[in-house]
Scaffold this active site. Structure first.
Site, PDB file in Angstrom:
ATOM      1  N   CYS A  33       0.825  -1.212   0.000  1.00 26.93           N
ATOM      2  CA  CYS A  33       0.000   0.000   0.000  1.00 26.93           C
ATOM      3  C   CYS A  33       0.861   1.265   0.000  1.00 26.93           C
ATOM      4  O   CYS A  33       0.354   2.351  -0.226  1.00 26.93           O
ATOM      5  CB  CYS A  33      -0.944   0.013   1.199  1.00 26.93           C
ATOM      6  SG  CYS A  33      -0.088   0.068   2.775  1.00 26.93           S
ATOM      7  N   CYS A 103      -2.691  -2.540   8.668  1.00 23.59           N
ATOM      8  CA  CYS A 103      -2.434  -1.177   9.151  1.00 23.59           C
ATOM      9  C   CYS A 103      -2.080  -1.218  10.639  1.00 23.59           C
ATOM     10  O   CYS A 103      -1.194  -0.483  11.085  1.00 23.59           O
ATOM     11  CB  CYS A 103      -3.654  -0.285   8.927  1.00 23.59           C
ATOM     12  SG  CYS A 103      -4.457  -0.519   7.324  1.00 23.59           S
TER      13      CYS A 103
HETATM   14 FE1  FES Z   1      -1.691   0.195   4.267  1.00 25.11          FE
HETATM   15 FE2  FES Z   1      -3.505   1.152   5.867  1.00 25.11          FE
HETATM   16  S1  FES Z   1      -3.764   0.693   3.754  1.00 25.11           S
HETATM   17  S2  FES Z   1      -1.417   0.945   6.256  1.00 25.11           S
END
Ligand code: FES
Length: 149
Positions: A33, A103
């Site tokens: 991400c 996360c």
């Molecule tokens: Fe990767 Fe939240 S989407 S840390």
């Protein structure tokens, strides 16, 4: 989809910022991400975490997770901080959606990385603490709880 706790910590994150002369700093990221989290710890001679700050370049769940994680480690001993898992952070946030579990893992790993840095600087070994990973994505599935979050 997000609990009131998550929204509160996202909108009013606690302990945002940095420390001038930290005892330890940890930076971790997730290549998938692209989010990055950095945690600063101020640890006194008795091994108590006196202050903690964070900077998160990431999604709302990562901001909420780091805010909650910093609240949870403040005032704790190094050993107690080491035991704070991403699952504990998620529970304190009243859950996160499954696709947001990584996360909270970022927060756990950032604390570990900061503790690792502290141990390196002090020349000590913290039992149970492993060398931090720079990319936490590789083991996120192992940490996924069986129950829904
Ligand atoms: Fe990767 Fe939240 S989407 S840390």
């Amino acid at each position: 989809m997000y609990s009131d706790k998550v929204i509160d910590h996202f909108e009013n994150p606690r302990n945002v910022g940095q420390l001038e002369n930290p005892s330890g700093v940890g930076t971790v990221g997730n290549a998938k991400c692209g989010d990055i989290m950095r945690i600063y710890l101020d640890i006194d001679d008795d091994g108590i975490i006196q202050d903690v700050k964070f900077k998160t370049f990431g999604c709302g769940a990562a901001v909420a997770s780091s805010s909650m994680a910093t609240e949870m480690v403040k005032g704790k001993t190094v050993d107690e901080a080491l035991k704070i898992t991403n699952r504990a952070v998620m529970e304190a946030l009243h859950g996160l959606p499954p696709e947001k579990i990584h996360c909270s893992l970022l927060a756990e790993e950032a604390i570990h990385a900061a503790l690792w840095d502290y141990a390196q600087k002090e020349g000590i070994e913290i039992e149970g603490l492993e060398k931090p990973k720079t990319d936490i994505g590789e083991h996120e599935h192992e940490e996924a709880p069986e129950e829904d979050y």
